[in-house]
Structure formats: C-alpha cells, structure tokens
Design an enzyme around this catalytic site. Structure first.
Site, short mmCIF file in Angstrom:
data_model
loop_
_atom_site.label_atom_id
_atom_site.label_comp_id
_atom_site.label_asym_id
_atom_site.label_seq_id
_atom_site.Cartn_x
_atom_site.Cartn_y
_atom_site.Cartn_z
N CYS A 20 13.04 24.30 11.30
CA CYS A 20 12.64 25.26 10.27
C CYS A 20 13.78 26.24 10.01
O CYS A 20 14.77 26.30 10.74
CB CYS A 20 11.38 26.01 10.70
N ASN A 64 7.30 23.58 21.54
CA ASN A 64 6.67 24.65 20.76
C ASN A 64 5.56 25.30 21.59
O ASN A 64 4.87 24.65 22.37
CB ASN A 64 6.18 24.15 19.40
N ILE A 65 5.43 26.59 21.39
CA ILE A 65 4.45 27.40 22.14
C ILE A 65 3.70 28.24 21.12
O ILE A 65 4.27 29.19 20.55
CB ILE A 65 5.16 28.31 23.17
N GLU A 66 2.47 27.84 20.85
CA GLU A 66 1.71 28.53 19.80
C GLU A 66 0.89 29.68 20.39
O GLU A 66 0.84 29.88 21.61
CB GLU A 66 0.83 27.51 19.06
N CYS A 88 14.71 28.71 12.85
CA CYS A 88 15.49 28.08 13.93
C CYS A 88 16.93 27.81 13.50
O CYS A 88 17.85 27.97 14.31
CB CYS A 88 14.81 26.80 14.40
N CYS A 127 8.99 27.90 18.02
CA CYS A 127 9.35 26.49 17.86
C CYS A 127 10.08 25.97 19.11
O CYS A 127 10.67 26.73 19.87
CB CYS A 127 10.28 26.30 16.67
N GLU A 139 12.87 24.41 19.25
CA GLU A 139 14.31 24.68 19.20
C GLU A 139 14.62 26.08 19.72
O GLU A 139 15.54 26.29 20.51
CB GLU A 139 14.82 24.58 17.76
N1 THU Z 1 7.72 23.35 14.91
C1 THU Z 1 8.74 23.23 15.81
O1 THU Z 1 8.58 23.53 17.01
N2 THU Z 1 9.94 22.77 15.36
C2 THU Z 1 10.18 22.33 14.10
O2 THU Z 1 11.28 21.89 13.81
C3 THU Z 1 9.11 22.39 13.10
C4 THU Z 1 7.84 23.06 13.51
C5 THU Z 1 6.41 23.76 15.43
C6 THU Z 1 5.92 25.12 15.03
C7 THU Z 1 4.43 24.95 15.15
O3 THU Z 1 4.07 25.13 16.51
C8 THU Z 1 4.18 23.49 14.79
O4 THU Z 1 5.43 22.84 14.98
C9 THU Z 1 3.69 23.30 13.37
O5 THU Z 1 4.49 23.97 12.46
#
Ligand code: THU
Length: 158
Positions: free
Chosen positions: A112, A64-66, A115, A75, A77
């Site tokens: 999610c 994940n890259i916020e 994804c 996300c 995925e």
């Molecule tokens: N996130 C994912 O990367 N994959 C998932 O299946 C669920 C959520 C990430 C998004 C965000 O960066 C953090 O988790 C919290 O939601």
C-alpha cells in the site's frame, strides 16, 4: 519449521538467517509465507506476510496485525520494517510480500501507499527491490522508484 529452508541462528533478535550467505528471491518468498501464518486479521480476513532482507543478509519477517479500531491496523511490510529498525537495522536490500484470503488462490499483493512511504524513509529508491509473489515460485519484482516515483523523502528536509 518444515516450510522454511533457512536455519535459524539464535541470538539474532527476531531475524532469520539462511545457511547460505546469499538469500534467493524464492527463499524470501518462503519466509514471507511463513510469516503470513502468524497474520492477525479477524476483520478483513486477508492474510499477509513479508520478509525484509538487510544488507547483512538477515531477514526480518512481518505479518499484518489488525485492530478493532480498524485504523491502528499494521501491514505486514511495516511490521517487518519496524521490527528491523527497532533492532538497529538501517540498511535494506529487498522485501518479499504475499497476501491472500485463506484457501483462495492469491494474486500479487503490492504494498500500500503508506508502506511504500515507510520504505522510502530507509531505502534507496534506485536499488531497493520489492518482490510480490502469488506462489512460492511465481513472482514479479520492482524497484522502489517504480512503485513510488517522484517521491518525498528524508533528503527533501533540512
Ligand atoms: N495489507 C498488508 O499487510 N499489506 C499489503 O500490501 C496490503 C494490505 C493488509 C492490511 C489489512 O490488514 C489487510 O491486508 C486488508 O487490507
């Protein structure tokens, strides 16, 4: 990397291949945990990793890259899918997903809705497998059709 069983093959454009032809589910999970270490998640603190297997047996990793703007966050995925598709991959068999707060025991981390819809664009819901793990050997697996029933996809458009 000691945590990763796969031998990297150079010149694979961001993909990892395992030395044995067939990846095991636990190999994909290990690669998802390796990708998770590269998570950029200063806002949620929740770290995720994914390992996406192509029909040819290559594995593309994602984390994940916020973003300070929150909504641009990506996300794990989708990172893996977009890396793979941007390198020309179009045929996928499985994805392993892991997620937890550092230092806390994780639970199964299901993809999610966004994804799942990205998976639907490139994968057959009848056969694409989603492996969600909460430990290196503790996992459940689902078909995409189970996690995204009655879906809308490319075949619904002319
Ligand atoms: N996130 C994912 O990367 N994959 C998932 O299946 C669920 C959520 C990430 C998004 C965000 O960066 C953090 O988790 C919290 O939601």
């Amino acid at each position: 990397d000691e945590d990763c069983t796969g031998d990297r093959v150079s010149g694979q454009k961001g993909a990892v291949t395992m030395d044995s032809q067939k990846n095991k589910a636990t190999d994909l999970i290990r690669l998802a945990y390796e990708a998770q270490k590269r998570s950029y998640s200063p806002y949620s603190g929740f770290q995720t990793g994914a390992a996406l297997e192509t029909a040819g047996g290559k594995v593309y990793q994602g984390c994940n890259i916020e973003n300070a703007g929150y909504t641009p966050s990506n996300c794990a995925e989708r990172t893996a899918f977009f890396k793979a598709v941007s390198e020309g991959e179009r045929s996928f068999t499985r994805i392993a997903v892991v997620g937890n707060y550092p230092g806390k025991p994780g639970d199964y981390c299901a993809p999610c809705g966004v994804c799942r819809q990205v998976m639907r664009e490139f994968c057959d819901p009848e056969t694409f497998e989603i492996i969600i793990a909460r430990g290196p050997e503790d996992y459940k697996s689902f078909l995409l059709k189970e996690l995204l029933p009655e879906s809308f996809g490319p075949d619904d458009l002319v």
